[in-house]
Design an enzyme around this catalytic site. Structure first.
Site, PDB file in Angstrom:
ATOM      1  N   ALA A 197      33.937  46.255  43.944  1.00 38.26           N
ATOM      2  CA  ALA A 197      32.983  46.237  45.049  1.00 38.26           C
ATOM      3  C   ALA A 197      33.144  47.468  45.935  1.00 38.26           C
ATOM      4  O   ALA A 197      32.159  48.065  46.378  1.00 38.26           O
ATOM      5  CB  ALA A 197      33.171  44.966  45.880  1.00 38.26           C
ATOM      6  N   PHE A 201      34.433  50.478  45.050  1.00 35.96           N
ATOM      7  CA  PHE A 201      34.017  51.677  44.331  1.00 35.96           C
ATOM      8  C   PHE A 201      32.501  51.706  44.145  1.00 35.96           C
ATOM      9  O   PHE A 201      31.867  52.769  44.247  1.00 35.96           O
ATOM     10  CB  PHE A 201      34.725  51.765  42.985  1.00 35.96           C
ATOM     11  CG  PHE A 201      36.180  52.134  43.068  1.00 35.96           C
ATOM     12  CD1 PHE A 201      36.781  52.459  44.285  1.00 35.96           C
ATOM     13  CD2 PHE A 201      36.974  52.178  41.925  1.00 35.96           C
ATOM     14  CE1 PHE A 201      38.125  52.813  44.363  1.00 35.96           C
ATOM     15  CE2 PHE A 201      38.318  52.537  41.994  1.00 35.96           C
ATOM     16  CZ  PHE A 201      38.893  52.846  43.212  1.00 35.96           C
ATOM     17  N   ASN A 222      40.668  39.649  36.422  1.00 32.67           N
ATOM     18  CA  ASN A 222      39.717  40.636  36.939  1.00 32.67           C
ATOM     19  C   ASN A 222      38.358  40.579  36.255  1.00 32.67           C
ATOM     20  O   ASN A 222      37.962  41.509  35.551  1.00 32.67           O
ATOM     21  CB  ASN A 222      40.318  42.046  36.804  1.00 32.67           C
ATOM     22  CG  ASN A 222      41.664  42.156  37.495  1.00 32.67           C
ATOM     23  OD1 ASN A 222      41.754  42.167  38.702  1.00 32.67           O
ATOM     24  ND2 ASN A 222      42.727  42.216  36.686  1.00 32.67           N
ATOM     25  N   TYR A 281      48.452  33.626  48.818  1.00 32.76           N
ATOM     26  CA  TYR A 281      47.399  33.270  47.850  1.00 32.76           C
ATOM     27  C   TYR A 281      48.013  32.928  46.499  1.00 32.76           C
ATOM     28  O   TYR A 281      47.776  31.848  45.941  1.00 32.76           O
ATOM     29  CB  TYR A 281      46.425  34.438  47.724  1.00 32.76           C
ATOM     30  CG  TYR A 281      45.430  34.306  46.597  1.00 32.76           C
ATOM     31  CD1 TYR A 281      44.396  33.381  46.660  1.00 32.76           C
ATOM     32  CD2 TYR A 281      45.505  35.141  45.474  1.00 32.76           C
ATOM     33  CE1 TYR A 281      43.465  33.278  45.634  1.00 32.76           C
ATOM     34  CE2 TYR A 281      44.580  35.043  44.453  1.00 32.76           C
ATOM     35  CZ  TYR A 281      43.565  34.109  44.526  1.00 32.76           C
ATOM     36  OH  TYR A 281      42.654  34.008  43.507  1.00 32.76           O
ATOM     37  N   ALA A 282      48.822  33.837  45.976  1.00 34.41           N
ATOM     38  CA  ALA A 282      49.434  33.620  44.666  1.00 34.41           C
ATOM     39  C   ALA A 282      50.390  32.427  44.694  1.00 34.41           C
ATOM     40  O   ALA A 282      50.441  31.634  43.741  1.00 34.41           O
ATOM     41  CB  ALA A 282      50.170  34.874  44.217  1.00 34.41           C
ATOM     42  N   VAL A 327      44.433  52.848  46.999  1.00 36.91           N
ATOM     43  CA  VAL A 327      45.500  52.181  47.733  1.00 36.91           C
ATOM     44  C   VAL A 327      46.836  52.471  47.060  1.00 36.91           C
ATOM     45  O   VAL A 327      47.000  52.261  45.853  1.00 36.91           O
ATOM     46  CB  VAL A 327      45.232  50.666  47.814  1.00 36.91           C
ATOM     47  CG1 VAL A 327      46.404  49.951  48.491  1.00 36.91           C
ATOM     48  CG2 VAL A 327      43.934  50.397  48.576  1.00 36.91           C
ATOM     49  N   VAL A 357      38.361  45.763  43.985  1.00 37.27           N
ATOM     50  CA  VAL A 357      38.204  47.203  43.773  1.00 37.27           C
ATOM     51  C   VAL A 357      36.811  47.575  43.276  1.00 37.27           C
ATOM     52  O   VAL A 357      36.249  48.596  43.701  1.00 37.27           O
ATOM     53  CB  VAL A 357      39.301  47.733  42.820  1.00 37.27           C
ATOM     54  CG1 VAL A 357      39.173  47.140  41.423  1.00 37.27           C
ATOM     55  CG2 VAL A 357      39.271  49.249  42.756  1.00 37.27           C
TER      56      VAL A 357
END
Length: 339
Positions: free
Chosen positions: A199, A201, A177, A148-149, A214, A197
């Site tokens: 979503a 949490f 983010n 992806y990156a 993680v 993250v």
């Protein structure tokens, strides 16, 4: 100015349209394969087209020829997909985006390309990430999470090269983010992998499920309110100095570890709802959570001085950023699919 927003139905696109239509700024044509997140957004200056642009090159060419600026948002932005379907990621995130860039060159249209903060790659930096000076460090090819990156980085480099040759006017942004209303989607309790993250949490807070950390949750991230991100877009789109430049859009003041974010969201949730969360924090390896081929990164805050020099400033702090996102997702219609 007439804008074509490709991928308008996603988190960034839907909020951007809401922001622009409320201000009556620009004529907007948006295209996507879903309009769920566009619910409640309308205006005389906004037209939505339900179509898959990857399967309709003639339509894409026509729409690009009729606009002034193309805003390209299409991408898979989900670490589970990077690991499980890396070729799908590179087909969409690189090849389809290159095709859009080529159409912009063909018709002489300015391209506003959304990239990612992940182009900075792995840890090893001692200062804030700077658009024009910080090295971009990827992990090994055997860790396909980096496709992806790497695809986004290569896309940036090719667009930049065409800009040097005078083929295209572009602006590239690297989001840090973004968080807020209409954020991605939620998941079932105890789901491994999936979206980002917030979503995970948020889903855990609603369902009472575990909050997975993680690799211990020691990674750091800076979070940006989506309304600040939309304001940054208008700063860039209206400023000729932003042409053929790359910009970070972020808020370094919100820098926090993922572990601390879990407890912070629990505290905000209790304050907003009056219900004390009893979620268990569970440490889990990246490979167990996302699958073989995953690798994570520490991350330092972005250098946003380049964008600040154009007059933009993030004005929403961490509390406002996350309270707005949490309150939106407490709407039963938003999270009905996971209950």
């Amino acid at each position: 100015m007439k804008l074509l927003i490709i991928g308008v139905g996603g988190f960034i696109g839907s909020n951007l349209v809401k922001y622009l239509t409320e201000r009556g700024e620009h004529e907007i044509v948006g295209i996507d394969i879903t309009d769920d997140k566009l619910r409640g957004i309308s205006g005389p200056n906004f037209t939505y087209i339900d179509a898959d642009i990857t399967a309709a090159p003639e339509l894409a060419d026509k729409l690009i020829s009729e606009c002034d600026v193309v805003v390209d948002l299409i991408a898979y932005a989900n670490p589970s997909i990077y690991v499980k379907s890396p070729l799908d990621v590179v087909r969409l995130n690189f090849f389809e985006n290159i095709r859009i860039a080529e159409m912009c060159m063909k018709h002489g249209k300015r391209l506003f390309q959304y990239s990612t903060s992940e182009v900075y790659g792995k840890s090893g930096h001692t200062g804030a990430y700077n658009e024009d000076h910080t090295d971009l460090i990827m992990g090994p090819s055997t860790k396909q999470r980096w496709i992806y990156a790497s695809g986004k980085q290569y896309l940036e480099r090719i667009i930049h090269a065409h800009g040097l040759r005078g083929d295209i006017e572009y602006t590239i942004v690297r989001p840090f983010n973004f968080v807020g209303p209409r954020f991605d989607y939620l998941v079932q309790a105890e789901t491994l992998g999936g979206p980002r993250v917030f979503a995970h949490f948020m889903s855990a807070l609603i369902t009472g499920g575990p909050m997975y950390l993680v690799d211990g949750g020691n990674q750091r991230r800076s979070f940006t309110h989506i309304d600040d991100a939309s304001a940054a877009f208008t700063t860039l789109i209206d400023n000729p100095a932003a042409i053929n430049q790359i910009y970070n859009i972020g808020n370094p003041e919100t820098d926090t570890s993922i572990r601390d974010l879990a407890t912070y969201m629990m505290s905000l949730y209790e304050e907003i709802t009056g219900v004390e969360p009893r979620n268990e924090l569970i440490e889990i390896s990246g490979e167990e959570f996302y699958g073989k081929g995953y690798e994570d990164m520490d991350r330092v805050p972005p250098d946003i001085s380049k964008l600040q020099a154009l007059g933009w400033q993030p004005i929403r702090d961490k509390r406002k950023t996350f309270s707005d996102a949490i309150e939106y997702n407490l709407d039963p219609e938003v999270h009905a699919s996971i209950l």
